[in-house]
Every structure is written in structure tokens, then in C-alpha cells.
Design an enzyme around this catalytic site. Sequence first.
Site, PDB file in Angstrom:
ATOM      1  N   ARG A  38       0.618  -1.188   0.121  1.00 27.93           N
ATOM      2  CA  ARG A  38       0.075  -0.036  -0.069  1.00 27.93           C
ATOM      3  C   ARG A  38       0.809   1.252  -0.091  1.00 27.93           C
ATOM      4  NH1 ARG A  38      -4.256  -1.729   4.561  1.00 27.93           N
ATOM      5  NH2 ARG A  38      -5.179  -3.254   3.392  1.00 27.93           N
TER       6      ARG A  38
ATOM      7  N   CYS B   7      -9.511  -1.252   5.866  1.00 25.24           N
ATOM      8  CA  CYS B   7     -11.066  -1.192   5.848  1.00 25.24           C
ATOM      9  C   CYS B   7     -11.547  -0.134   6.643  1.00 25.24           C
ATOM     10  CB  CYS B   7     -11.485  -2.338   6.156  1.00 25.24           C
ATOM     11  SG  CYS B   7     -10.676  -3.123   7.638  1.00 25.24           S
TER      12      CYS B   7
ATOM     13  N   GLN C 220     -14.496  -2.370  15.383  1.00 27.24           N
ATOM     14  CA  GLN C 220     -14.341  -3.420  14.382  1.00 27.24           C
ATOM     15  C   GLN C 220     -15.031  -4.731  14.499  1.00 27.24           C
ATOM     16  OE1 GLN C 220     -10.044  -1.008  13.738  1.00 27.24           O
ATOM     17  NE2 GLN C 220     -10.592  -2.548  12.478  1.00 27.24           N
TER      18      GLN C 220
ATOM     19  N   ARG D 287     -11.699  -4.079  18.590  1.00 29.41           N
ATOM     20  CA  ARG D 287     -12.432  -5.169  17.827  1.00 29.41           C
ATOM     21  C   ARG D 287     -13.647  -5.424  18.947  1.00 29.41           C
ATOM     22  NH1 ARG D 287     -11.352  -6.810  13.320  1.00 29.41           N
ATOM     23  NH2 ARG D 287      -9.075  -7.773  13.588  1.00 29.41           N
TER      24      ARG D 287
ATOM     25  N   HIS E 286     -17.669  -2.411  10.335  1.00 30.02           N
ATOM     26  CA  HIS E 286     -16.809  -1.618  11.102  1.00 30.02           C
ATOM     27  C   HIS E 286     -17.488  -0.215  11.249  1.00 30.02           C
ATOM     28  CE1 HIS E 286     -13.855  -4.580  10.719  1.00 30.02           C
ATOM     29  NE2 HIS E 286     -12.996  -4.057   9.934  1.00 30.02           N
TER      30      HIS E 286
HETATM   31  P1  NAP Z   1      -9.217 -14.957   5.170  1.00 32.89           P
HETATM   32  O1  NAP Z   1     -10.741 -15.078   5.176  1.00 32.89           O
HETATM   33  O2  NAP Z   1      -8.290 -15.404   6.192  1.00 32.89           O
HETATM   34  O3  NAP Z   1      -9.037 -15.907   3.882  1.00 32.89           O
HETATM   35  C1  NAP Z   1      -7.732 -15.727   3.296  1.00 32.89           C
HETATM   36  C2  NAP Z   1      -7.317 -17.132   2.646  1.00 32.89           C
HETATM   37  O4  NAP Z   1      -7.303 -18.009   3.537  1.00 32.89           O
HETATM   38  C3  NAP Z   1      -8.610 -17.790   1.776  1.00 32.89           C
HETATM   39  O5  NAP Z   1      -8.718 -17.352   0.622  1.00 32.89           O
HETATM   40  C4  NAP Z   1      -8.021 -19.254   1.776  1.00 32.89           C
HETATM   41  O6  NAP Z   1      -6.930 -19.498   0.602  1.00 32.89           O
HETATM   42  C5  NAP Z   1      -7.444 -19.476   3.142  1.00 32.89           C
HETATM   43  N1  NAP Z   1      -8.500 -20.033   4.036  1.00 32.89           N
HETATM   44  C6  NAP Z   1      -7.966 -21.009   4.918  1.00 32.89           C
HETATM   45  N2  NAP Z   1      -8.868 -21.427   5.679  1.00 32.89           N
HETATM   46  C7  NAP Z   1      -9.969 -21.012   5.439  1.00 32.89           C
HETATM   47  C8  NAP Z   1     -11.309 -21.290   5.727  1.00 32.89           C
HETATM   48  N3  NAP Z   1     -11.808 -21.848   6.659  1.00 32.89           N
HETATM   49  N4  NAP Z   1     -12.115 -20.636   4.961  1.00 32.89           N
HETATM   50  C9  NAP Z   1     -11.956 -19.585   3.947  1.00 32.89           C
HETATM   51  N5  NAP Z   1     -10.749 -19.494   3.396  1.00 32.89           N
HETATM   52  C10 NAP Z   1      -9.675 -20.136   4.384  1.00 32.89           C
HETATM   53  O7  NAP Z   1      -8.844 -13.742   4.885  1.00 32.89           O
HETATM   54  P2  NAP Z   1      -9.777 -12.423   4.740  1.00 32.89           P
HETATM   55  O8  NAP Z   1     -10.351 -11.628   5.601  1.00 32.89           O
HETATM   56  O9  NAP Z   1     -10.393 -12.453   3.200  1.00 32.89           O
HETATM   57  O10 NAP Z   1      -8.412 -11.323   4.168  1.00 32.89           O
HETATM   58  C11 NAP Z   1      -7.568 -11.415   3.194  1.00 32.89           C
HETATM   59  C12 NAP Z   1      -6.704 -10.041   2.787  1.00 32.89           C
HETATM   60  O11 NAP Z   1      -7.590  -8.764   2.709  1.00 32.89           O
HETATM   61  C13 NAP Z   1      -5.874  -9.739   4.049  1.00 32.89           C
HETATM   62  O12 NAP Z   1      -4.821  -9.269   3.707  1.00 32.89           O
HETATM   63  C14 NAP Z   1      -6.585  -8.821   5.063  1.00 32.89           C
HETATM   64  O13 NAP Z   1      -5.864  -8.049   5.768  1.00 32.89           O
HETATM   65  C15 NAP Z   1      -7.374  -7.905   3.914  1.00 32.89           C
HETATM   66  N6  NAP Z   1      -8.527  -7.205   4.251  1.00 32.89           N
HETATM   67  C16 NAP Z   1      -9.383  -7.854   5.002  1.00 32.89           C
HETATM   68  C17 NAP Z   1     -10.552  -7.453   5.344  1.00 32.89           C
HETATM   69  C18 NAP Z   1     -11.763  -8.040   6.155  1.00 32.89           C
HETATM   70  O14 NAP Z   1     -12.586  -7.315   6.708  1.00 32.89           O
HETATM   71  N7  NAP Z   1     -11.675  -9.293   6.436  1.00 32.89           N
HETATM   72  C19 NAP Z   1     -10.788  -5.916   5.058  1.00 32.89           C
HETATM   73  C20 NAP Z   1      -9.842  -5.355   4.304  1.00 32.89           C
HETATM   74  C21 NAP Z   1      -8.439  -5.919   3.977  1.00 32.89           C
HETATM   75  P3  NAP Z   1      -6.959 -20.664  -0.110  1.00 32.89           P
HETATM   76  O15 NAP Z   1      -8.160 -21.141  -0.768  1.00 32.89           O
HETATM   77  O16 NAP Z   1      -5.837 -20.341  -1.166  1.00 32.89           O
HETATM   78  O17 NAP Z   1      -6.422 -21.713   0.884  1.00 32.89           O
END
Ligand code: NAP
Length: 373
Positions: free
Chosen positions: A104, A137, A164, A271, A278
Amino acid sequence: MKTVGMVGWRGMVGSVLLERMIAERDFEHLEAVFFSGSQVGQPGPQIHSERRPAPLLDAHCIADLAQMDIILSCQGSAYTRAVRPQLAAAGWDGYWIDAASELRMREDAAIALDPVNRALLERALESGVKNYIGGNCTVSLMLLGLGGLFCGGAVDWASAMTYQAASGAGAAAMREMLAQMGALHDAVAADLSNPAAAVLHIDRRLADCQRSADFPQSEFGAPLAGSLLPWIDGEMPGGQSREEWKAAAETNRILGLTGERRIAVDGLCVRVATMRCHAQALCIKLRRALPLEDIEAMLAAQNPWVEVVPNNRTASLAGLSPAAVSGGLRIAVGRLRKLQMGPEYLAAFTLGDQLLWGAAEPLRRLLGILMRR
Ligand code: NAP
């Protein structure tokens, strides 16, 4: 048709992004190739009803990734750190879009929040920038909700105290919060069904359950259900959490403000046990004492998703909560009133679905901008 490599589509941000792209029929205008870090070879998501999903490709195979015109990753920073330099080393010249914080603040990247910084993004595209990254976010939501003041140069400084949601920490964390809620309910279910049970007894049982060794907390490291977490992300020098550090850093980067034009933004990030959305309570020092009606008009005019909620009890309880806003693109802004400190001091409470406007939607819209070029 451009080929778009979709990585991390199974996680919180990725699933919401897919849902939005399907709803907006984005897949009719691009050729999507799905990658995975953990389910290589398994069928990808069903996007086109008439086609069988192709097997998932390996999200770490640089040769396969390098075939893409655009890569859209909803994985975390570790993935970007591991893969983006390898793609550059392999001579890949496509567009990289992701939701992680790794790139970023880099000179060769821009933070994508087009309703707020479209002109800056256009300049970046013209100058050949290839990395477009979704913002933090809470920062994105603050700038969408209060962009009328921030973009209009009306803000001297702002202090944002955040509330959050659990889903901000990802899919596994969201599940853990629900498991915590279930464990708490199980611990007192019998007492709850007995109207004669003393409430202090129920309260003690809940506290004992939260403090027990087998309370599920491997994701958060502490109880969130029935509690809160006063620290998000890593530690920075000076006592800020990394989430708090992002407020000023990313606000100014998104707005393209440098030097003396930078706006000071700081506060505490917390949180709370909500699922999505949020929220943040702000104290804003205005550059001059604008009338409240002007402020409301400036906020409402900045983008079509802002909804100014009248500052009264009924409207606030009905329209200014995660329960009211979650799952939609509306950014609610309310509790607008002048603080007792003086007519330049404004209180505001704003919230939005951080998985939509705080993550997936700016990436989806940036992809759309690239597709139309
Ligand atoms: P996440 O839910 O932990 O998912 C990331 C990856 O983890 C999935 O694509 C999957 O990849 C794997 N994974 C492992 N176990 C899983 C399970 N039980 N269910 C689903 N996926 C699982 O992460 P996220 O919240 O989407 O965040 C992704 C990025 O966006 C991070 O850098 C975060 O900081 C950023 N972000 C998040 C938010 C938010 O509100 N969550 C907001 C802004 C930015 P594979 O299919 O390749 O294994």
C-alpha cells in the site's frame, strides 16, 4: 477478453467479492482463472451455469500466474510478499490488484478507492503504475462516509475510535467468534431456561467459561464474545497499534496529501463482537466552524452511498448499527453534532460493511476501470 487470475476467493473478502462480481455480471466481460493455495486440482467455483468449473491452479505457480493479464488477490500480505517479486523477476507486466497491506505505501502502487480518489488513480494509470491495492477497511469506510469533509479540505485533524467486527480478522476468526458465543450460551443454557436462576450466578458462569482453558481462542488469542479486544494488528513504535498507524498514513496517501497538507488522524482501534461492519466514533476538528446543515449537505453530496442519519434516538437506533447496515453498500453517518469544546469540533459516528466498501468493492471497481481501458 482479458484474463484475470483470481486468488484467495475462498476467504472472507474473496467470497464477498465473488458474490458481488456474480451479482453485477462482471464475469461476462472477463476470462476468470481460479487459483488456490490449499485446494489445487479441486473444482473451482461455479460461475457459469453452462460450464463445468475448471480445476484450481496452484496460487504459487509463477508460470501459470504469469499467463494472466490481471491478478486479483484476496490473500494476505504474506502471499503478496512471496509472489509479487517473483512475478516481477519473471518479467510479468500485468496489473496486480490485492487487498493486503504489503504494497500500500510503496511508490509503485496506489490505494484504490475510486469514489474518493478517482483522479489520483487515473494519474497512476497514465503514469504506468501496475499495483492497485485496497485500503485499510476502517480508513476506506471513514473516507467514504466523511469524504465530503476530508476531500473538501474542511478537516484540520480527526480522532477516530473504532468498533471493528470479527470478520475483519478473516473467515476463521469469524467462525471462532461464533464458537465462543455458542460456548457461552451452552454454559448458561440450563440457567437461562430456569426463570428462578439468579442473574449473578449466570454472570459468574459466563465469566468462568470465558476464562476456562478450553474456551476457543486460537484465532483471537482472547475471548471476544461477551468482551472486546483493545488491540488490533501488530505493535508500532510510540504505542500505536499497526491498525491505528494506518489511519493517518493511508488517509493521506489515498487523498494524495503530502507535507504541510497532511491531515493528522489518530485514535484507538478496538475489535468488538459484531459479525460484519466496522463502526467508528470521530471527533473532528474543522478548519472553520461550518454550520451543521452545510456539513450534512457536504457529506451527502460526496458519493451516492452515504446516508446521513438524523441525530435523534429513534433514527440512530434504527439506521446506525451493524444490524441495520450489514450486507449492503450503504455507508451510514450520524450522531452529527457540535461538541462542547467549540463550534469547530464535530462529533460523528459512521459505519459500513467492511467486507464490501472496506475491501471487496474498491477492488471490483478497480478491476472494472482496468477492463474498460
Ligand atoms: P481469510 O478469510 O483468512 O482468507 C484468506 C485465505 O485463507 C482464503 O482465500 C483461503 O485461501 C485461506 N483459508 C484458509 N482457511 C480458510 C477457511 N476456513 N475458510 C476460507 N478460507 C480459508 O482472509 P480475509 O479476511 O479474506 O483477508 C484477505 C486479505 O484482505 C488480508 O490481507 C486482509 O488484511 C485484507 N482485508 C480484509 C478485510 C476483512 O474485513 N476481512 C478488510 C480489508 C482488507 P486458499 O483457498 O488459497 O487456501
